[in-house]
Design a protein around this motif. Structure first.
Motif, mmCIF file in Angstrom:
data_model
loop_
_atom_site.group_PDB
_atom_site.id
_atom_site.type_symbol
_atom_site.label_atom_id
_atom_site.label_comp_id
_atom_site.label_asym_id
_atom_site.label_seq_id
_atom_site.Cartn_x
_atom_site.Cartn_y
_atom_site.Cartn_z
ATOM 1 N N LEU A 84 77.092 -25.920 72.616
ATOM 2 C CA LEU A 84 77.973 -27.267 73.031
ATOM 3 C C LEU A 84 78.216 -26.907 74.615
ATOM 4 C CD1 LEU A 84 80.185 -27.771 69.840
ATOM 5 C CD2 LEU A 84 78.196 -28.711 70.509
ATOM 6 N N THR A 85 78.092 -28.134 75.561
ATOM 7 C CA THR A 85 78.693 -28.181 76.674
ATOM 8 C C THR A 85 79.506 -29.383 76.756
ATOM 9 O OG1 THR A 85 76.922 -29.237 77.667
ATOM 10 C CG2 THR A 85 76.753 -26.920 77.683
ATOM 11 N N PRO A 86 80.701 -29.324 77.837
ATOM 12 C CA PRO A 86 81.432 -30.277 77.736
ATOM 13 C C PRO A 86 80.976 -31.625 77.966
ATOM 14 C CG PRO A 86 82.514 -28.689 78.978
ATOM 15 C CD PRO A 86 81.171 -28.402 78.651
ATOM 16 N N HIS B 141 71.236 -32.741 53.393
ATOM 17 C CA HIS B 141 69.692 -32.833 53.254
ATOM 18 C C HIS B 141 68.955 -31.637 53.738
ATOM 19 C CE1 HIS B 141 70.376 -36.760 51.475
ATOM 20 N NE2 HIS B 141 71.194 -37.151 52.626
ATOM 21 N N ASN B 142 69.310 -30.403 53.185
ATOM 22 C CA ASN B 142 68.674 -29.191 53.915
ATOM 23 C C ASN B 142 68.277 -28.458 52.771
ATOM 24 O OD1 ASN B 142 68.076 -26.911 55.762
ATOM 25 N ND2 ASN B 142 69.955 -27.879 57.096
ATOM 26 N N HIS B 143 68.131 -27.079 52.780
ATOM 27 C CA HIS B 143 67.743 -26.353 51.683
ATOM 28 C C HIS B 143 68.517 -24.881 51.915
ATOM 29 C CE1 HIS B 143 64.995 -24.394 54.659
ATOM 30 N NE2 HIS B 143 64.415 -25.642 54.809
ATOM 31 N N GLN B 144 68.441 -24.269 50.919
ATOM 32 C CA GLN B 144 69.035 -22.718 50.962
ATOM 33 C C GLN B 144 68.442 -22.157 52.104
ATOM 34 O OE1 GLN B 144 71.888 -22.451 49.531
ATOM 35 N NE2 GLN B 144 71.447 -20.848 47.979
ATOM 36 N N GLN B 145 69.222 -21.114 52.716
ATOM 37 C CA GLN B 145 68.675 -20.493 53.972
ATOM 38 C C GLN B 145 68.191 -21.491 55.120
ATOM 39 O OE1 GLN B 145 69.579 -17.443 53.779
ATOM 40 N NE2 GLN B 145 70.191 -17.731 51.589
ATOM 41 N N GLY B 146 68.610 -22.688 54.925
ATOM 42 C CA GLY B 146 68.316 -23.730 56.255
ATOM 43 C C GLY B 146 69.133 -23.387 57.405
ATOM 44 N N ARG B 147 69.129 -24.256 58.120
ATOM 45 C CA ARG B 147 69.545 -24.388 59.483
ATOM 46 C C ARG B 147 69.807 -25.763 60.029
ATOM 47 N NH1 ARG B 147 70.537 -20.393 63.450
ATOM 48 N NH2 ARG B 147 70.351 -20.979 65.613
ATOM 49 N N VAL B 148 71.132 -25.863 60.833
ATOM 50 C CA VAL B 148 71.600 -26.866 61.388
ATOM 51 C C VAL B 148 72.004 -26.372 62.830
ATOM 52 C CG1 VAL B 148 73.396 -28.768 61.527
ATOM 53 C CG2 VAL B 148 72.608 -28.078 59.278
ATOM 54 N N GLU B 149 71.603 -26.989 63.939
ATOM 55 C CA GLU B 149 71.605 -26.866 65.165
ATOM 56 C C GLU B 149 72.432 -28.269 65.906
ATOM 57 O OE1 GLU B 149 68.905 -24.851 67.614
ATOM 58 O OE2 GLU B 149 68.045 -24.097 65.944
ATOM 59 N N ILE B 150 73.512 -28.011 66.585
ATOM 60 C CA ILE B 150 74.383 -28.999 67.378
ATOM 61 C C ILE B 150 74.307 -28.531 68.646
ATOM 62 C CG2 ILE B 150 76.297 -30.377 67.358
ATOM 63 C CD1 ILE B 150 76.468 -28.605 64.300
ATOM 64 N N THR B 151 73.682 -29.405 69.426
ATOM 65 C CA THR B 151 73.709 -29.506 70.777
ATOM 66 C C THR B 151 74.064 -30.668 71.585
ATOM 67 O OG1 THR B 151 71.535 -27.940 70.570
ATOM 68 C CG2 THR B 151 72.101 -28.568 72.625
ATOM 69 N N THR B 152 74.957 -30.159 72.603
ATOM 70 C CA THR B 152 75.376 -31.157 73.594
ATOM 71 C C THR B 152 74.895 -30.789 74.873
ATOM 72 O OG1 THR B 152 77.478 -30.522 73.896
ATOM 73 C CG2 THR B 152 77.358 -32.111 72.213
ATOM 74 N N GLN B 153 74.552 -31.968 75.617
ATOM 75 C CA GLN B 153 74.263 -31.549 77.269
ATOM 76 C C GLN B 153 74.209 -32.915 78.154
ATOM 77 O OE1 GLN B 153 69.641 -31.110 75.907
ATOM 78 N NE2 GLN B 153 69.757 -30.749 78.106
ATOM 79 N N LEU C 265 73.746 -35.826 72.602
ATOM 80 C CA LEU C 265 74.265 -34.995 71.288
ATOM 81 C C LEU C 265 72.900 -34.892 70.383
ATOM 82 C CD1 LEU C 265 75.755 -33.885 68.873
ATOM 83 C CD2 LEU C 265 76.345 -36.383 68.199
ATOM 84 N N THR C 266 72.265 -33.803 70.094
ATOM 85 C CA THR C 266 71.312 -33.418 69.213
ATOM 86 C C THR C 266 71.828 -32.586 68.044
ATOM 87 O OG1 THR C 266 69.781 -33.541 71.016
ATOM 88 C CG2 THR C 266 68.837 -32.744 69.017
#
Length: 145
Positions: free
Chosen positions: A20-22, A46-58, A66-67
């Motif tokens: 995250l960036t302002p 809507h993910n699975h065990q050992q899954g990953r979520v990435e939140i990015t701002t730019q 926002l992604t």
């Protein structure tokens, strides 16, 4: 908002990463918070065990982005637009999750449209989605704070 989702992600065995960036934008703060919450909640749900979520701002020029990207089941390209219509789900028991009404991405779409934001969705070949919302930055930097 993300702190409250961290336990939910951990309970599902999902890694939640933030880059995250302002990123200041104009608009209704409650609606934008709803957009963010729905994107993150869907990415976890809507993910699975050992899954990953990435939140990015730019920031990029006159826009802020926002992604939210998640791992999860493969989503056929011809089913993508359905996800943004109310009460649409690819499968009611996908990944064993029956909660939700199929409104999350419809809300995201409505909030993005209300704020004249561009919404881009990409199905990841290995599974999951990457959703980017691009807002126009206000000309007055104090707007939206």
């Amino acid at each position: 908002m993300l702190a409250s989702r961290r336990d939910q992600a951990a309970d599902g065995g999902i890694d939640l990463a933030e880059h995250l960036t302002p990123a200041v934008t104009g608009g209704d703060p409650r609606l934008i918070e709803s957009l963010v919450a729905n994107l993150v909640d869907n990415a976890i749900r809507h993910n699975h065990q050992q899954g990953r979520v990435e939140i990015t701002t730019q920031n990029s020029g006159t826009q802020v982005a926002l992604t939210v990207t998640n791992s999860g089941p493969v989503i056929p390209d011809n089913q993508m637009q359905r996800l943004f219509h109310p009460f649409q789900k690819l499968a009611p028991d996908r990944n064993g999750h029956r909660e939700g009404y199929g409104l999350g991405l419809a809300i995201v779409n409505a909030v993005a449209q209300a704020h004249h934001a561009a919404l881009t969705t990409t199905a990841r070949p290995e599974g999951g989605l990457s959703i980017t919302v691009r807002f126009t930055r206000p000309s007055n930097p104090n707007l939206g704070r």
